[in-house]
Enzyme design. Structure first.
Site, PDB file in Angstrom:
ATOM      1  N   ASP A   1     -40.174 -20.386  18.791  1.00 29.73           N
ATOM      2  CA  ASP A   1     -40.591 -19.937  17.463  1.00 29.73           C
ATOM      3  C   ASP A   1     -39.395 -19.895  16.508  1.00 29.73           C
ATOM      4  O   ASP A   1     -39.534 -19.591  15.324  1.00 29.73           O
ATOM      5  CB  ASP A   1     -41.339 -18.594  17.518  1.00 29.73           C
ATOM      6  N   SER A   2     -38.200 -20.261  17.029  1.00 27.47           N
ATOM      7  CA  SER A   2     -37.037 -20.494  16.164  1.00 27.47           C
ATOM      8  C   SER A   2     -37.364 -21.577  15.134  1.00 27.47           C
ATOM      9  O   SER A   2     -36.666 -21.703  14.133  1.00 27.47           O
ATOM     10  CB  SER A   2     -35.829 -20.916  17.006  1.00 27.47           C
TER      11      SER A   2
ATOM     12  N   LYS B   1     -44.011 -18.614  26.878  1.00 27.78           N
ATOM     13  CA  LYS B   1     -42.974 -17.572  26.888  1.00 27.78           C
ATOM     14  C   LYS B   1     -43.372 -16.427  25.976  1.00 27.78           C
ATOM     15  O   LYS B   1     -43.878 -16.664  24.872  1.00 27.78           O
ATOM     16  CB  LYS B   1     -41.630 -18.165  26.449  1.00 27.78           C
TER      17      LYS B   1
ATOM     18  N   GLU C   1     -42.044 -12.392  24.540  1.00 25.45           N
ATOM     19  CA  GLU C   1     -40.944 -11.436  24.432  1.00 25.45           C
ATOM     20  C   GLU C   1     -41.446 -10.035  24.743  1.00 25.45           C
ATOM     21  O   GLU C   1     -42.438  -9.583  24.155  1.00 25.45           O
ATOM     22  CB  GLU C   1     -40.374 -11.443  23.006  1.00 25.45           C
TER      23      GLU C   1
ATOM     24  N   GLU D   1     -31.463 -12.870  26.408  1.00 24.13           N
ATOM     25  CA  GLU D   1     -30.755 -13.240  25.175  1.00 24.13           C
ATOM     26  C   GLU D   1     -29.786 -12.147  24.739  1.00 24.13           C
ATOM     27  O   GLU D   1     -30.166 -10.959  24.646  1.00 24.13           O
ATOM     28  CB  GLU D   1     -31.790 -13.521  24.057  1.00 24.13           C
TER      29      GLU D   1
HETATM   30  O1  KIV Z   1     -37.363 -19.460  19.795  1.00 19.75           O
HETATM   31  C1  KIV Z   1     -36.363 -19.801  20.427  1.00 19.75           C
HETATM   32  O2  KIV Z   1     -35.729 -20.819  20.150  1.00 19.75           O
HETATM   33  C2  KIV Z   1     -35.943 -18.943  21.525  1.00 19.75           C
HETATM   34  C3  KIV Z   1     -34.595 -19.199  22.122  1.00 19.75           C
HETATM   35  C4  KIV Z   1     -33.535 -18.751  21.211  1.00 19.75           C
HETATM   36  C5  KIV Z   1     -34.459 -18.579  23.472  1.00 19.75           C
HETATM   37  O3  KIV Z   1     -36.648 -18.068  21.916  1.00 19.75           O
END
Ligand code: KIV
Length: 263
Positions: A45-46, A112, A114, A181
């Site tokens: 989600d980056s 994934k 969080e 992280e």
């Molecule tokens: O969204 C992302 O790119 C991430 C990484 C920084 C681990 O969660």
């Protein structure tokens, strides 16, 4: 590259073989990344920050991640694709199941999320439905507003103990991979040794089983990179060479060096 599965990653952990991960959001980069031997690709989600220009990951939707996962899936040449569940897309278990289905049907091999203990029930349900889960602990960017900024986590004893405990809870709930992280390297080392599942670090030092970076950061495109980032374009001068150097340096334990760690 032979297709990478969750079992491949588990066997790498038991053999002590390090592996790498990079974010990708489109077919062209997914292809280059997997051809460079990077074993896992994260549709992170980056993308909200590096593609969409937001100042956090909060505006990203499940449709955004599904769109980019479908593109990555077309270019991928055998890496394991992990798709991020975006902010508030998994607050309730039923909602998590529907959103995870969308990402798996778009081409993800794993999703994934969080968070710690509170995710145990949801992880258990997803895994029972055939959806592999990667946990994400330490600095969890979707919680930037409760954390008070993008800060190293687990420096105080109580916070370190909580992260250690959460890692075990996620594993016991069925998570098959864990991202850690921005935590001190000693904490990452302890957690990596305590869990049976592979741990991918970012800003977590050299002792995790794997490393991940945001693609745009390691290509030197971020004007304000974090301490843990290395610009692989600086010495390699072409994207395929930079990706290959990253893959090699992670596998050989050269990256991350001391300069990229939090003590
Ligand atoms: O969204 C992302 O790119 C991430 C990484 C920084 C681990 O969660």
């Amino acid at each position: 590259m032979k297709s990478i599965t969750v079992n491949t990653l588990l066997s790498y952990k038991s053999e002590g073989k390090k592996f790498s991960c990079l974010t990708a959001y489109d077919a062209t980069f997914a292809r280059l990344i997997s051809l460079a031997g990077v074993e896992t690709i994260l549709v992170g989600d980056s993308l909200g920050m590096v593609l969409q220009g937001h100042d956090s990951t909060l505006p990203v939707s499940s449709n955004d991640i599904a769109y980019h996962t479908a593109a990555v899936s077309k270019g991928n040449q055998g890496s394991l694709i992990i798709a991020d569940m975006p902010f508030m897309s998994y607050a309730e278990t039923n909602q998590a199941l529907l959103n995870a289905r969308q990402l798996m049907q778009a081409g993800a091999h794993m999703i994934k999320m969080e968070g710690g203990e509170w995710l145990a029930e949801t992880i258990n349900k997803l895994v029972r439905c055939g959806i592999p889960v990667c946990g994400h602990l330490g600095l969890t960017p979707q919680s930037v507003n409760t954390l008070g900024g993008y800060k190293v986590q687990g420096r105080a004893a109580q916070s370190a103990q909580q992260i250690e405990k959460d890692a075990l809870v996620l594993q016991n709930a069925g998570a098959q991979l864990l991202v850690l992280e921005c935590v001190p390297r000693q904490l990452a080392k302890t957690i990596t040794e305590n869990v049976d599942i592979p741990v991918i670090g970012i800003g977590a030092g050299p002792d995790t089983n794997a490393q991940v970076l945001v693609l745009h950061d390691m290509l030197g495109l971020n004007p304000k990179p974090a301490r843990f980032v290395k610009d692989f374009m600086a010495e390699n001068h072409s994207i395929p060479k930079a990706l290959q150097a990253y893959s090699d340096e992670v596998q050989q334990g050269v990256f991350p060096g001391d300069a990229h760690c939090f003590e």
